[in-house]
Design a protein around this motif. Structure first.
Motif, PDB file in Angstrom:
ATOM      1  N   ALA A 140       0.841  -1.201   0.000  1.00 18.83           N
ATOM      2  CA  ALA A 140       0.000   0.000   0.000  1.00 18.83           C
ATOM      3  C   ALA A 140       0.876   1.250   0.000  1.00 18.83           C
ATOM      4  CB  ALA A 140      -0.935   0.002   1.211  1.00 18.83           C
ATOM      5  N   ALA A 141       2.003   1.200   0.697  1.00 18.37           N
ATOM      6  CA  ALA A 141       2.925   2.332   0.734  1.00 18.37           C
ATOM      7  C   ALA A 141       3.474   2.629  -0.653  1.00 18.37           C
ATOM      8  CB  ALA A 141       4.073   2.041   1.701  1.00 18.37           C
ATOM      9  N   ARG A 142       3.792   1.592  -1.401  1.00 16.15           N
ATOM     10  CA  ARG A 142       4.388   1.770  -2.734  1.00 16.15           C
ATOM     11  C   ARG A 142       3.507   2.657  -3.611  1.00 16.15           C
ATOM     12  NH1 ARG A 142       5.548  -3.014  -3.504  1.00 16.15           N
ATOM     13  NH2 ARG A 142       7.766  -2.798  -3.092  1.00 16.15           N
ATOM     14  N   ARG A 143       2.222   2.380  -3.649  1.00 17.56           N
ATOM     15  CA  ARG A 143       1.311   3.171  -4.500  1.00 17.56           C
ATOM     16  C   ARG A 143       1.322   4.642  -4.101  1.00 17.56           C
ATOM     17  NH1 ARG A 143      -1.482  -1.647  -3.765  1.00 17.56           N
ATOM     18  NH2 ARG A 143      -2.708  -0.864  -2.027  1.00 17.56           N
ATOM     19  N   VAL A 144       1.263   4.912  -2.818  1.00 19.25           N
ATOM     20  CA  VAL A 144       1.229   6.288  -2.321  1.00 19.25           C
ATOM     21  C   VAL A 144       2.563   6.983  -2.579  1.00 19.25           C
ATOM     22  CG1 VAL A 144       1.047   7.692  -0.216  1.00 19.25           C
ATOM     23  CG2 VAL A 144      -0.533   5.789  -0.594  1.00 19.25           C
ATOM     24  N   LEU A 145       3.664   6.309  -2.304  1.00 22.18           N
ATOM     25  CA  LEU A 145       4.975   6.929  -2.455  1.00 22.18           C
ATOM     26  C   LEU A 145       5.334   7.182  -3.913  1.00 22.18           C
ATOM     27  CD1 LEU A 145       6.831   4.973   0.353  1.00 22.18           C
ATOM     28  CD2 LEU A 145       5.959   7.328   0.426  1.00 22.18           C
ATOM     29  N   VAL A 146       4.926   6.319  -4.817  1.00 23.89           N
ATOM     30  CA  VAL A 146       5.161   6.563  -6.242  1.00 23.89           C
ATOM     31  C   VAL A 146       4.419   7.829  -6.667  1.00 23.89           C
ATOM     32  CG1 VAL A 146       4.658   5.680  -8.567  1.00 23.89           C
ATOM     33  CG2 VAL A 146       5.783   4.214  -6.881  1.00 23.89           C
ATOM     34  N   ARG A 147       3.211   8.029  -6.176  1.00 18.60           N
ATOM     35  CA  ARG A 147       2.471   9.271  -6.489  1.00 18.60           C
ATOM     36  C   ARG A 147       3.190  10.492  -5.921  1.00 18.60           C
ATOM     37  NH1 ARG A 147      -2.256   6.111  -5.452  1.00 18.60           N
ATOM     38  NH2 ARG A 147      -2.474   7.024  -3.391  1.00 18.60           N
ATOM     39  N   MET A 148       3.939  10.313  -4.837  1.00 17.48           N
ATOM     40  CA  MET A 148       4.700  11.413  -4.238  1.00 17.48           C
ATOM     41  C   MET A 148       6.033  11.639  -4.952  1.00 17.48           C
ATOM     42  SD  MET A 148       4.059  10.720  -0.161  1.00 17.48           S
ATOM     43  CE  MET A 148       5.359  11.846   0.339  1.00 17.48           C
ATOM     44  N   GLY A 149       6.411  10.757  -5.891  1.00 21.34           N
ATOM     45  CA  GLY A 149       7.637  10.941  -6.657  1.00 21.34           C
ATOM     46  C   GLY A 149       8.710   9.903  -6.423  1.00 21.34           C
ATOM     47  N   SER A 150       8.408   8.838  -5.711  1.00 19.42           N
ATOM     48  CA  SER A 150       9.394   7.805  -5.405  1.00 19.42           C
ATOM     49  C   SER A 150       9.608   6.856  -6.573  1.00 19.42           C
ATOM     50  CB  SER A 150       8.914   6.987  -4.198  1.00 19.42           C
ATOM     51  OG  SER A 150       9.762   5.871  -3.966  1.00 19.42           O
ATOM     52  N   GLU A 151      10.822   6.302  -6.651  1.00 13.78           N
ATOM     53  CA  GLU A 151      11.056   5.139  -7.497  1.00 13.78           C
ATOM     54  C   GLU A 151      10.238   4.005  -6.882  1.00 13.78           C
ATOM     55  OE1 GLU A 151      12.815   4.559 -10.221  1.00 13.78           O
ATOM     56  OE2 GLU A 151      13.918   6.442 -10.407  1.00 13.78           O
ATOM     57  N   PRO A 152       9.623   3.117  -7.677  1.00 10.36           N
ATOM     58  CA  PRO A 152       8.726   2.090  -7.125  1.00 10.36           C
ATOM     59  C   PRO A 152       9.350   1.125  -6.125  1.00 10.36           C
ATOM     60  CG  PRO A 152       8.597   2.152  -9.525  1.00 10.36           C
ATOM     61  CD  PRO A 152       9.677   3.097  -9.127  1.00 10.36           C
ATOM     62  N   HIS A 153      10.629   0.844  -6.259  1.00 16.97           N
ATOM     63  CA  HIS A 153      11.247  -0.144  -5.378  1.00 16.97           C
ATOM     64  C   HIS A 153      12.419   0.452  -4.609  1.00 16.97           C
ATOM     65  CE1 HIS A 153       8.721  -3.270  -6.986  1.00 16.97           C
ATOM     66  NE2 HIS A 153       8.992  -2.808  -8.186  1.00 16.97           N
ATOM     67  N   ARG A 154      12.406   1.756  -4.429  1.00 17.78           N
ATOM     68  CA  ARG A 154      13.501   2.428  -3.729  1.00 17.78           C
ATOM     69  C   ARG A 154      12.960   3.276  -2.585  1.00 17.78           C
ATOM     70  NH1 ARG A 154      17.264  -0.756  -5.303  1.00 17.78           N
ATOM     71  NH2 ARG A 154      17.999  -0.474  -7.407  1.00 17.78           N
ATOM     72  N   PHE A 155      12.388   2.582  -1.606  1.00 22.87           N
ATOM     73  CA  PHE A 155      11.912   3.278  -0.418  1.00 22.87           C
ATOM     74  C   PHE A 155      12.063   2.382   0.792  1.00 22.87           C
ATOM     75  CE2 PHE A 155       8.160   1.054  -1.942  1.00 22.87           C
ATOM     76  CZ  PHE A 155       7.601   0.543  -0.792  1.00 22.87           C
ATOM     77  N   PHE A 156      12.127   3.018   1.945  1.00 24.94           N
ATOM     78  CA  PHE A 156      12.233   2.316   3.218  1.00 24.94           C
ATOM     79  C   PHE A 156      11.192   2.882   4.165  1.00 24.94           C
ATOM     80  CE2 PHE A 156      16.475   2.397   1.342  1.00 24.94           C
ATOM     81  CZ  PHE A 156      16.781   1.051   1.324  1.00 24.94           C
ATOM     82  N   LEU A 157      10.453   2.019   4.836  1.00 26.62           N
ATOM     83  CA  LEU A 157       9.467   2.452   5.825  1.00 26.62           C
ATOM     84  C   LEU A 157      10.122   2.476   7.209  1.00 26.62           C
ATOM     85  CD1 LEU A 157       6.259   0.629   4.577  1.00 26.62           C
ATOM     86  CD2 LEU A 157       6.959   2.994   4.192  1.00 26.62           C
ATOM     87  N   GLN A 158      11.339   2.986   7.242  1.00 24.21           N
ATOM     88  CA  GLN A 158      12.085   3.146   8.486  1.00 24.21           C
ATOM     89  C   GLN A 158      13.241   4.089   8.195  1.00 24.21           C
ATOM     90  OE1 GLN A 158      13.170  -0.906   9.187  1.00 24.21           O
ATOM     91  NE2 GLN A 158      15.101  -0.737   8.138  1.00 24.21           N
ATOM     92  N   ASP A 159      13.862   4.579   9.245  1.00 23.41           N
ATOM     93  CA  ASP A 159      15.091   5.339   9.092  1.00 23.41           C
ATOM     94  C   ASP A 159      16.084   4.825  10.124  1.00 23.41           C
ATOM     95  OD1 ASP A 159      14.441   6.581  11.537  1.00 23.41           O
ATOM     96  OD2 ASP A 159      13.718   8.406  10.580  1.00 23.41           O
ATOM     97  N   ALA A 160      17.211   5.476  10.228  1.00 22.33           N
ATOM     98  CA  ALA A 160      18.262   4.988  11.123  1.00 22.33           C
ATOM     99  C   ALA A 160      17.994   5.312  12.592  1.00 22.33           C
ATOM    100  CB  ALA A 160      19.599   5.586  10.709  1.00 22.33           C
ATOM    101  N   GLY A 161      17.014   6.170  12.861  1.00 23.76           N
ATOM    102  CA  GLY A 161      16.743   6.567  14.240  1.00 23.76           C
ATOM    103  C   GLY A 161      15.923   5.541  15.000  1.00 23.76           C
ATOM    104  N   PRO A 162      16.001   5.591  16.325  1.00 25.51           N
ATOM    105  CA  PRO A 162      15.197   4.670  17.132  1.00 25.51           C
ATOM    106  C   PRO A 162      13.711   5.000  17.014  1.00 25.51           C
ATOM    107  CG  PRO A 162      16.294   6.288  18.526  1.00 25.51           C
ATOM    108  CD  PRO A 162      16.807   6.502  17.129  1.00 25.51           C
ATOM    109  N   GLY A 163      12.900   3.988  17.117  1.00 29.28           N
ATOM    110  CA  GLY A 163      11.448   4.186  17.080  1.00 29.28           C
ATOM    111  C   GLY A 163      10.922   4.639  15.742  1.00 29.28           C
ATOM    112  N   SER A 164      11.580   4.244  14.664  1.00 24.27           N
ATOM    113  CA  SER A 164      11.107   4.701  13.353  1.00 24.27           C
ATOM    114  C   SER A 164       9.906   3.914  12.848  1.00 24.27           C
ATOM    115  CB  SER A 164      12.243   4.680  12.325  1.00 24.27           C
ATOM    116  OG  SER A 164      12.639   3.363  12.030  1.00 24.27           O
ATOM    117  N   GLN A 165       9.550   2.825  13.538  1.00 25.22           N
ATOM    118  CA  GLN A 165       8.336   2.062  13.244  1.00 25.22           C
ATOM    119  C   GLN A 165       7.657   1.771  14.580  1.00 25.22           C
ATOM    120  OE1 GLN A 165      10.247  -1.321  11.398  1.00 25.22           O
ATOM    121  NE2 GLN A 165       9.696  -0.601   9.362  1.00 25.22           N
TER     122      GLN A 165
END
Length: 149
Positions: free
Chosen positions: A70-95
Motif C-alpha cells: 500500500a505504501a508503494r502506490r502512495v509513495l510513487v504518487r509522491m515521486g518515489s522510485e517504485p522499489h527504492r523506499f524504506f518504511l524506516q530510518d536509522a533513528g530509534p522508534g522509526s516504526q
C-alpha cells in the motif's frame, strides 16, 4: 451461592480493569494480521533467511508484510522510485505499532529521475484488524534526507 456469584463478578471486573490500572498492554497484530504475516514468512524458501525474518520485531513484520505494498502506490504518487523506499530510518522508534489498526513511522524514498535524492517522510498505515488488509496509507514528506558521515 450469592457470595460465589459476587466473587466471580468481582474477579471479572478486576480482569477488565487490570490494563487501566497499570498492567502493560502490548500492541500487536490481530489474528487475521498474524495469519497474513505467518503465511508470508512461510513462503521464504531459505531456512536461515526465514529464521532471520521471524527474529525481526513485530513493528518490522507488520510494516513489511502488511503495509509495504500500500505504501508503494502512495509513495510513487509522491515521486518515489517504485522499489527504492524504506518504511524506516536509522533513528530509534522509526516504526511504531500503536494497535492492530495503526502502524506508523518515518521513512525515506529515492526521488525518481533526480539522481540520488532521498526524501524523508512520515507515514501511517491504517489497518482493518478483522481482515488484516490496509484500509488507508498516509504519507507526508518531511524534507531531504541528509547524507550520512
Amino acid at each position: 451461592m450469592n457470595m460465589m456469584r459476587g466473587l466471580c463478578a468481582g474477579l471479572g471486573l478486576l480482569a477488565m480493569l487490570r490494563p487501566a490500572c497499570g498492567a502493560p498492554v502490548r500492541a500487536g497484530p490481530s489474528m487475521a494480521e498474524q495469519r497474513i504475516i505467518d503465511r508470508q514468512i512461510s513462503h521464504i524458501a531459505d531456512p536461515a533467511t526465514r529464521r532471520a525474518v521471524q527474529g525481526q520485531d513485530m513493528a518490522w513484520q507488520m510494516t513489511t508484510f502488511l503495509c509495504q505494498n500500500a505504501a508503494r502506490r502512495v509513495l510513487v504518487r509522491m515521486g518515489s522510485e517504485p522499489h527504492r523506499f524504506f518504511l524506516q530510518d536509522a533513528g530509534p522508534g522509526s516504526q511504531v505499532v500503536a494497535s492492530a489498526a495503526l502502524v506508523s513511522g518515518r521513512g525515506q524514498f529515492l526521488r525518481a529521475g533526480r539522481g540520488i535524492e532521498w526524501v524523508g517522510f512520515a507515514w501511517a498505515c491504517h489497518l482493518d484488524p478483522a481482515t488484516g488488509h490496509v484500509a488507508h496509507f498516509d504519507a507526508s514528506p518531511t524534507g531531504p534526507v541528509q547524507a550520512g558521515p
